[in-house]
Design a protein around this motif. Sequence first.
Motif, PDB file in Angstrom:
ATOM      1  N   TYR A 134      46.192  -4.857  12.479  1.00  0.00           N
ATOM      2  CA  TYR A 134      44.984  -4.139  13.545  1.00  0.00           C
ATOM      3  C   TYR A 134      43.914  -5.001  12.639  1.00  0.00           C
ATOM      4  CZ  TYR A 134      43.886  -1.394   8.885  1.00  0.00           C
ATOM      5  OH  TYR A 134      44.075  -1.398   7.773  1.00  0.00           O
ATOM      6  N   VAL A 135      42.517  -4.721  13.142  1.00  0.00           N
ATOM      7  CA  VAL A 135      41.187  -4.996  12.921  1.00  0.00           C
ATOM      8  C   VAL A 135      40.755  -3.594  13.422  1.00  0.00           C
ATOM      9  CG1 VAL A 135      38.999  -6.176  13.828  1.00  0.00           C
ATOM     10  CG2 VAL A 135      41.775  -7.701  14.087  1.00  0.00           C
ATOM     11  N   SER A 136      39.554  -3.304  12.661  1.00  0.00           N
ATOM     12  CA  SER A 136      39.027  -1.951  12.845  1.00  0.00           C
ATOM     13  C   SER A 136      37.526  -2.378  13.371  1.00  0.00           C
ATOM     14  CB  SER A 136      38.718  -1.570  11.600  1.00  0.00           C
ATOM     15  OG  SER A 136      37.980  -2.578  10.231  1.00  0.00           O
ATOM     16  N   LYS A 137      36.984  -1.884  13.710  1.00  0.00           N
ATOM     17  CA  LYS A 137      34.814  -2.188  14.586  1.00  0.00           C
ATOM     18  C   LYS A 137      34.799  -1.026  14.076  1.00  0.00           C
ATOM     19  CE  LYS A 137      36.557   0.416  18.290  1.00  0.00           C
ATOM     20  NZ  LYS A 137      36.785   0.362  20.469  1.00  0.00           N
ATOM     21  N   PRO A 138      32.846  -1.850  14.090  1.00  0.00           N
ATOM     22  CA  PRO A 138      33.302  -3.329  14.289  1.00  0.00           C
ATOM     23  C   PRO A 138      34.195  -4.268  13.715  1.00  0.00           C
ATOM     24  CG  PRO A 138      31.162  -2.877  13.411  1.00  0.00           C
ATOM     25  CD  PRO A 138      32.292  -1.552  12.709  1.00  0.00           C
ATOM     26  N   PHE A 139      34.289  -5.971  14.265  1.00  0.00           N
ATOM     27  CA  PHE A 139      34.645  -6.078  13.362  1.00  0.00           C
ATOM     28  C   PHE A 139      34.126  -8.228  13.973  1.00  0.00           C
ATOM     29  CE2 PHE A 139      36.141  -6.430  18.095  1.00  0.00           C
ATOM     30  CZ  PHE A 139      35.896  -7.656  19.039  1.00  0.00           C
ATOM     31  N   TRP A 140      34.552  -8.915  12.931  1.00  0.00           N
ATOM     32  CA  TRP A 140      33.378 -10.191  13.165  1.00  0.00           C
ATOM     33  C   TRP A 140      35.018 -10.837  13.521  1.00  0.00           C
ATOM     34  CZ3 TRP A 140      29.112 -11.132  10.509  1.00  0.00           C
ATOM     35  CH2 TRP A 140      29.006  -9.981   9.892  1.00  0.00           C
TER      36      TRP A 140
END
Length: 275
Positions: A14-20
């Motif tokens: 998973y990627v949390s927001k805000p993401f790079w």
Amino acid sequence: DDVIRGFSLGAADYVSKPFWLEELRARVRTHLEIKLAQDTIRRKNEEQREMLHMLCHDLANPFTNIISVLDVVGDDAAAIAEYVPLLKSSARSGIEVVDLVRLMRAVEEKPLPLGPVDLALVVAESLGTLTSRIREKNVRVDTGVTAGTFVIAERVSLGNSVLNNLLTNAIKFSHPGSTVEVNAARAEGMIRITVRDHGVGMPPSLLADLFDVRKTTSRPGTAGERGTGFGMPLMRKLVTAYGGSIEVASKEQAEGVSDHGTEVRVLLREAPAGA
């Protein structure tokens, strides 16, 4: 809790927001590499299983020949002399199959060593290996492969794993007393090899899955002979490696047609004259 629930439902990451953006790309790249590695391992495992079945299947022919000869001659030492060439040929075929398995393991790193192969000679050797089966089934094999017909292939695999399998299948599904035909003809720089039997044929459903290693296509022959079902997928793999193609046409005897049986057509590149 959301992250744990996501993983429990099958999420890989998973990627949390805000993401790079670069982080997102790196994570996607990593998971694509993992997927590729998993697919490669799965494919290699399937190939190893194929190879094991091929070894068991193709070694049966020479050993069956040797045992049949020993059963015939019994304790008569004088009679063995007559069968020495066949015994040597069968033993040599068995050794060649073992060598072929070693060779196929190396195919993953380098291609098969292809070259001009005398088709008439390889057909004759294959028929010699299958002598016992031909006699036991009382099947006649007519060959129309003329001397001087050369194809591009790897000799050991062409004989032991392509022609032997084609002829074994044709004999297996033929009725006792019937005929199997083996022919070769030139076709626009290619050699078309055909093996035709007049046996029970195949239903369309079986024909559709014939080259799929994941499907069960093995069935008993007309005399109850058993098989592994891995012969045809292996043949296509080898023929493709030679730069050729293979196709099968079949009509079931149950259809009530007079031309029932199966014809396998193998198209191989013709070796240049003087090669």
